[in-house]
Enzyme design. Structure first.
Site, PDB file in Angstrom:
ATOM      1  N   GLU A 216       6.640 -18.740  40.187  1.00 33.47           N
ATOM      2  CA  GLU A 216       7.040 -17.785  41.579  1.00 33.47           C
ATOM      3  C   GLU A 216       7.599 -18.714  42.581  1.00 33.47           C
ATOM      4  O   GLU A 216       7.303 -19.967  42.808  1.00 33.47           O
ATOM      5  CB  GLU A 216       5.810 -17.089  42.188  1.00 33.47           C
ATOM      6  CG  GLU A 216       5.889 -16.341  43.281  1.00 33.47           C
ATOM      7  CD  GLU A 216       4.661 -15.501  43.704  1.00 33.47           C
ATOM      8  OE1 GLU A 216       4.741 -15.055  44.826  1.00 33.47           O
ATOM      9  OE2 GLU A 216       3.852 -15.482  43.064  1.00 33.47           O
ATOM     10  N   LYS A 232       3.843  -9.656  42.028  1.00 36.36           N
ATOM     11  CA  LYS A 232       2.561  -8.993  42.040  1.00 36.36           C
ATOM     12  C   LYS A 232       2.506  -7.981  40.815  1.00 36.36           C
ATOM     13  O   LYS A 232       3.490  -7.222  40.828  1.00 36.36           O
ATOM     14  CB  LYS A 232       2.677  -8.281  43.412  1.00 36.36           C
ATOM     15  CG  LYS A 232       1.289  -8.189  44.048  1.00 36.36           C
ATOM     16  CD  LYS A 232       0.724  -9.620  44.208  1.00 36.36           C
ATOM     17  CE  LYS A 232      -0.584  -9.759  44.996  1.00 36.36           C
ATOM     18  NZ  LYS A 232      -1.617 -10.762  44.608  1.00 36.36           N
TER      19      LYS A 232
END
Length: 403
Positions: A216, A232
């Site tokens: 990420e 997410k």
């Protein structure tokens, strides 16, 4: 605040201490491929909250002093010693990020390592000599900081806080530690090579080391363009898991909430009207998991400094919640131990380019133990037992790499 090159070294002879071991080839996350294996440390600054001062300003000043001025990211300035300074590794803990924005810090970290480390490197055409063979690696059993029942209870408490209107979403993180002996660095390097590790690598310091396999992007700045890629939503990397993730209204709502939070974070430091979402809820693979990722971009506002940038994006929205300060209050109350090396930022800085990953899928070692963390975002629709299972799924590949 103490600044300058660290000269601390271990003075104990124990072979199971990180600093007492021969170093591996320097391989910090996000360092340019051409530089890996050709880096040598020139200067280092480490910070803990007890040192006082503003950590964001301290980072910027230290880099400026060592040939990496970052006072206007909209108009990058070449390093003034580009023939000797290649770039710098930067690590910022979640605690440091929280303090930068006046948030409530959580409980103390179970891992003994600094909250900020800035390491400036030069480039050498002569690779460092190979490390002398050392003792092997042994890792003992994991001890969890909370039980599955305690984790599930914390999820319920977040749901109650959401029902009261205190928050919209909170990310909860658990921790585990295991004793070790021998040289932990090869195990951390294995972790950094996991499939999908966009920020794979190892950063070391006196008595500590961090291994990262993060997919990420916390923040990237390239020629004035700001990019963040929040992740997410997680499912097993099967055909059914991918279909379930794409069809999940709960995961999509949670994801979009964080996208909105991070759009707002960038809007505070971006040129007016420049924030855009280039990719929304794209499903990508990390090890044996599917994860939903979005890409948000903007143009840096004139005069945006590195210190301003760090205050805007740290700690990352996808590992805190919304609203961010209210979520941090919940985290400080509910999590049993601090987040240590996890949920912070770790990456590379060079003239005209900043690339920091979010330290998920990350492990740290100190003189006594190896530490791992994992968690997930909690919404009103979260099932406590499913959240416990998701955190376990995320930490399984990390623990397996540390065998």
């Amino acid at each position: 605040m103490v600044r300058g090159k660290s000269t601390e070294r271990m003075n104990t002879p124990h072979p199971d201490v990180v600093e007492a071991l021969p170093r591996m080839v320097i391989d910090p996350p996000a360092a340019p491929t051409a530089c890996r294996g050709h880096l040598t440390e020139r200067a280092r600054w480490q910070w803990r909250p007890a040192d006082g001062g503003d950590p964001a300003t301290g980072i910027q000043d230290f880099l400026t002093d060592h040939g990496l001025p970052l006072h206007d990211l909209a108009r990058p300035t070449p390093g003034r010693h580009s023939h000797t300074v290649c770039g710098a590794a930067l690590y910022v803990s979640a605690t440091a990020g929280t303090l930068m924005i006046g948030g409530t810090p959580g409980p103390p970290s179970p891992a003994d390592l600094p909250d900020i480390a800035v390491v400036v490197y030069s480039h050498t055409d002569t690779p460092p000599p190979a490390a002398t063979p050392t003792t092997g690696w042994w890792r003992g059993p994991w001890t969890e900081s909370w039980t599955p029942h305690q984790h599930a209870t914390a999820v319920e408490q977040v749901r109650h806080a959401i029902a009261r209107g205190d928050v919209y979403q909170v990310n909860l993180v658990g921790h585990a530690a295991a004793p070790y002996a021998g040289n932990p660095l090869p195990a951390l390097a294995r972790l950094g090579r996991l499939p999908g590790a966009r920020y794979g690598g190892v950063l070391t310091g006196p008595d500590w080391a961090i291994g990262c396999a993060s997919p990420e992007t916390l923040i990237e700045v390239h020629h004035g363009t700001l990019t963040t890629r929040p992740i997410k939503g997680t499912r097993p990397a099967t055909r059914a898991g991918r279909a379930d993730l794409l069809a999940s209204a709960k995961e999509r709502a949670e994801h979009i909430m964080i996208v909105d939070l991070e759009r707002n974070d960038l809007a505070r430091i971006a040129a007016t009207g420049s924030v855009r979402v280039d990719d929304l809820f794209a499903v990508r693979r990390w090890c044996d998991l599917w994860q939903a990722e979005s890409t948000i971009r903007a143009q840096a506002a004139d005069g945006l400094s590195l210190a301003d940038l760090l205050r805007a994006v740290c700690p990352g929205g996808s590992v805190t919640g919304a609203p961010k300060l209210a979520a941090l209050q919940q985290i400080a109350t509910l999590e049993p131990v601090g987040r240590g090396a996890s949920m912070g930022g770790l990456g590379w800085i060079s003239p005209g380019h900043i690339d920091l990953g979010l330290t998920i899928r990350t492990a740290a070692v100190d003189r006594e133990a190896v530490h791992v963390w994992a968690g997930g975002g909690i919404t009103a629709d979260s099932d406590p037992h499913a959240e416990v299972a998701e955190a376990a799924a995320k930490t399984t590949p990390v623990r397996a790499a540390l065998h």
